[in-house]
Design a protein around this motif. Structure first.
Motif, PDB file in Angstrom:
ATOM      1  N   GLN A   1       0.645  -1.433   0.083  1.00 27.21           N
ATOM      2  CA  GLN A   1       0.189   0.114  -0.061  1.00 27.21           C
ATOM      3  C   GLN A   1       0.777   1.089  -0.095  1.00 27.21           C
ATOM      4  OE1 GLN A   1      -3.510  -0.424   0.026  1.00 27.21           O
ATOM      5  NE2 GLN A   1      -2.630  -2.542  -0.520  1.00 27.21           N
ATOM      6  N   LYS A   2       1.961   0.965   0.252  1.00 24.55           N
ATOM      7  CA  LYS A   2       2.982   2.443   0.277  1.00 24.55           C
ATOM      8  C   LYS A   2       3.178   3.189  -0.964  1.00 24.55           C
ATOM      9  CE  LYS A   2       7.715   0.752  -0.116  1.00 24.55           C
ATOM     10  NZ  LYS A   2       8.966   0.603   0.629  1.00 24.55           N
ATOM     11  N   HIS A   3       2.874   3.017  -2.051  1.00 22.80           N
ATOM     12  CA  HIS A   3       2.964   3.513  -3.285  1.00 22.80           C
ATOM     13  C   HIS A   3       1.482   3.784  -3.779  1.00 22.80           C
ATOM     14  CE1 HIS A   3       7.246   2.095  -3.284  1.00 22.80           C
ATOM     15  NE2 HIS A   3       7.542   3.384  -3.662  1.00 22.80           N
ATOM     16  N   LEU A   4       0.411   3.794  -2.892  1.00 25.42           N
ATOM     17  CA  LEU A   4      -0.755   3.799  -3.376  1.00 25.42           C
ATOM     18  C   LEU A   4      -1.418   4.937  -2.406  1.00 25.42           C
ATOM     19  CD1 LEU A   4      -1.966   0.349  -3.663  1.00 25.42           C
ATOM     20  CD2 LEU A   4      -1.140   1.699  -5.452  1.00 25.42           C
ATOM     21  N   LEU A   5      -0.661   6.048  -2.345  1.00 22.46           N
ATOM     22  CA  LEU A   5      -1.085   7.114  -1.423  1.00 22.46           C
ATOM     23  C   LEU A   5      -1.876   8.082  -2.000  1.00 22.46           C
ATOM     24  CD1 LEU A   5       2.177   7.281   0.879  1.00 22.46           C
ATOM     25  CD2 LEU A   5       0.185   5.900   1.304  1.00 22.46           C
ATOM     26  N   ASP A   6      -2.143   8.052  -3.447  1.00 27.90           N
ATOM     27  CA  ASP A   6      -2.883   9.142  -4.177  1.00 27.90           C
ATOM     28  C   ASP A   6      -4.307   9.350  -3.694  1.00 27.90           C
ATOM     29  OD1 ASP A   6      -2.900   6.249  -5.235  1.00 27.90           O
ATOM     30  OD2 ASP A   6      -3.704   7.256  -6.889  1.00 27.90           O
ATOM     31  N   ARG A   7      -4.730   8.262  -3.157  1.00 24.59           N
ATOM     32  CA  ARG A   7      -6.185   8.317  -2.591  1.00 24.59           C
ATOM     33  C   ARG A   7      -6.261   9.440  -1.388  1.00 24.59           C
ATOM     34  NH1 ARG A   7      -5.984   2.643   0.776  1.00 24.59           N
ATOM     35  NH2 ARG A   7      -3.660   2.307   0.273  1.00 24.59           N
ATOM     36  N   PHE A   8      -5.258   9.852  -0.859  1.00 31.95           N
ATOM     37  CA  PHE A   8      -5.417  10.559   0.374  1.00 31.95           C
ATOM     38  C   PHE A   8      -4.526  12.103  -0.324  1.00 31.95           C
ATOM     39  CE2 PHE A   8      -4.113   6.469   2.391  1.00 31.95           C
ATOM     40  CZ  PHE A   8      -5.141   6.291   2.733  1.00 31.95           C
ATOM     41  N   GLY A   9      -4.491  12.069  -1.632  1.00 25.78           N
ATOM     42  CA  GLY A   9      -4.119  13.591  -2.174  1.00 25.78           C
ATOM     43  C   GLY A   9      -2.863  13.543  -2.507  1.00 25.78           C
ATOM     44  N   ILE A  10      -1.893  12.620  -2.241  1.00 22.88           N
ATOM     45  CA  ILE A  10      -0.507  12.419  -2.613  1.00 22.88           C
ATOM     46  C   ILE A  10      -0.420  12.084  -4.081  1.00 22.88           C
ATOM     47  CG2 ILE A  10       1.826  11.359  -1.755  1.00 22.88           C
ATOM     48  CD1 ILE A  10       0.651  11.163   0.956  1.00 22.88           C
ATOM     49  N   HIS A  11      -0.011  13.267  -4.753  1.00 27.09           N
ATOM     50  CA  HIS A  11      -0.334  12.972  -6.258  1.00 27.09           C
ATOM     51  C   HIS A  11       0.903  12.207  -6.786  1.00 27.09           C
ATOM     52  CE1 HIS A  11       2.333  16.384  -6.794  1.00 27.09           C
ATOM     53  NE2 HIS A  11       1.536  17.133  -6.042  1.00 27.09           N
ATOM     54  N   ASP A  12       1.965  12.000  -5.902  1.00 30.24           N
ATOM     55  CA  ASP A  12       2.929  11.567  -6.451  1.00 30.24           C
ATOM     56  C   ASP A  12       2.982   9.968  -6.022  1.00 30.24           C
ATOM     57  OD1 ASP A  12       4.677  13.525  -7.806  1.00 30.24           O
ATOM     58  OD2 ASP A  12       4.973  14.402  -5.409  1.00 30.24           O
ATOM     59  N   ARG A  13       2.042   9.600  -5.315  1.00 24.52           N
ATOM     60  CA  ARG A  13       1.534   8.389  -4.820  1.00 24.52           C
ATOM     61  C   ARG A  13       2.397   7.821  -3.765  1.00 24.52           C
ATOM     62  NH1 ARG A  13       1.140   3.897  -9.118  1.00 24.52           N
ATOM     63  NH2 ARG A  13      -0.505   3.003  -7.814  1.00 24.52           N
ATOM     64  N   TYR A  14       3.667   8.456  -3.639  1.00 24.48           N
ATOM     65  CA  TYR A  14       4.754   8.172  -2.591  1.00 24.48           C
ATOM     66  C   TYR A  14       5.220   9.351  -2.164  1.00 24.48           C
ATOM     67  CZ  TYR A  14       8.508   6.184  -0.005  1.00 24.48           C
ATOM     68  OH  TYR A  14       9.562   5.665   1.070  1.00 24.48           O
ATOM     69  N   PRO A  15       5.530   9.933  -1.055  1.00 24.77           N
ATOM     70  CA  PRO A  15       6.189  11.021  -0.577  1.00 24.77           C
ATOM     71  C   PRO A  15       7.578  11.337  -1.397  1.00 24.77           C
ATOM     72  CG  PRO A  15       5.546  10.218   1.381  1.00 24.77           C
ATOM     73  CD  PRO A  15       5.338   8.847   0.200  1.00 24.77           C
ATOM     74  N   ALA A  16       7.642  12.441  -2.223  1.00 23.24           N
ATOM     75  CA  ALA A  16       8.781  12.918  -2.965  1.00 23.24           C
ATOM     76  C   ALA A  16       9.868  13.308  -1.971  1.00 23.24           C
ATOM     77  CB  ALA A  16       8.445  13.808  -4.163  1.00 23.24           C
ATOM     78  N   THR A  17      11.168  13.312  -2.471  1.00 21.68           N
ATOM     79  CA  THR A  17      12.083  13.945  -1.603  1.00 21.68           C
ATOM     80  C   THR A  17      11.768  15.666  -1.318  1.00 21.68           C
ATOM     81  OG1 THR A  17      13.432  14.273  -3.458  1.00 21.68           O
ATOM     82  CG2 THR A  17      13.830  12.562  -2.043  1.00 21.68           C
ATOM     83  N   ALA A  18      11.820  15.998   0.108  1.00 22.38           N
ATOM     84  CA  ALA A  18      11.605  17.554   0.258  1.00 22.38           C
ATOM     85  C   ALA A  18      10.262  17.826  -0.045  1.00 22.38           C
ATOM     86  CB  ALA A  18      12.561  18.359  -0.379  1.00 22.38           C
ATOM     87  N   SER A  19       9.323  16.652  -0.040  1.00 25.48           N
ATOM     88  CA  SER A  19       7.945  16.931   0.184  1.00 25.48           C
ATOM     89  C   SER A  19       7.236  17.276   1.390  1.00 25.48           C
ATOM     90  CB  SER A  19       6.830  15.959  -0.749  1.00 25.48           C
ATOM     91  OG  SER A  19       7.204  14.647   0.192  1.00 25.48           O
TER      92      SER A  19
END
Length: 217
Positions: A166-184
């Motif tokens: 599930q860790k690369h499926l975070l777009d459902r929470f508004g994380i459009h990169d699907r996983y936290p980008a560096t310095a996000s």
């Protein structure tokens, strides 16, 4: 009486200088790349209009370096080191990143005892959130940490399944990169003191695709 709003911004450290392409984990000596420093500067600019009360960082040099860039530009606060938001304890530390990429970035399955699993990481992330909410109710704090720590903390906080799949499926929470980008920046906003409150989540990668792509060159 209205409850004060508490905001916690989880900042992933900037891009790391890693010419040998290793899973660096908690290995010493891994600091920000030139691009990573520019990314951290962008994160600092994004936070300039916030009134931070406290600034935390993982013990890892790349996180501390990112936090110091934030401190210099956003709020002249001491950087508090907190092991609860440290990098994961991983079997693959020092292994080629290509080895883990071939596993779909699964650092957990089949590695044996003595290493962290997603539930462990989510638990310490959740404890950090609980501690901050208790200490800084009605304030805004920032914490510089690591990608998987943010991902599993989000899954736990948003009452989703805590699992490596599930860790690369975070777009459902508004994380459009699907996983936290560096310095996000991932900000959790709480409006009550209820320990079971599901917060509002906002996500910002404060630089454009050209700076993101520069990390691949």
């Amino acid at each position: 009486m209205n409850n004060p709003t508490t905001s916690i911004t989880l900042v992933r450290h900037g891009h790391v200088h890693n010419p040998d392409g290793l899973i660096y984990g908690r290995l010493p000596g891994f600091r920000l790349s030139e691009v990573g420093r520019l990314q951290a500067q962008a994160a600092a600019i994004s936070l300039r209009n916030t009134s931070l009360t406290a600034l935390y960082a993982s013990p890892q040099p790349r996180a501390v370096e990112t936090a110091e860039i934030l401190r210099a530009q956003v709020a002249d606060l001491p950087v508090t080191i907190d092991a609860q938001i440290d990098e994961i304890n991983s079997y693959f530390e020092g292994h080629p990143a290509s080895e883990v990429e071939a596993r779909g970035w699964d650092l957990y399955t089949g590695v044996g005892d003595g290493y962290e699993v997603p539930e462990d990481i989510a638990a310490r992330g959740a404890q950090f959130i609980a501690d901050v909410r208790a200490t800084y109710r009605g304030h805004h704090i920032a914490a510089v940490t690591h990608g998987d720590v943010i991902a599993f903390t989000i899954l736990h906080t948003m009452r989703a399944r805590v699992h490596v799949s599930q860790k690369h499926l975070l777009d459902r929470f508004g994380i459009h990169d699907r996983y936290p980008a560096t310095a996000s920046l991932t900000t959790l906003t709480y409006r009550t003191s209820d320990p079971n409150e599901v917060p509002t989540l906002t996500y910002n990668r404060p630089y454009d695709d050209s700076l993101a792509l520069a990390t691949l060159s």
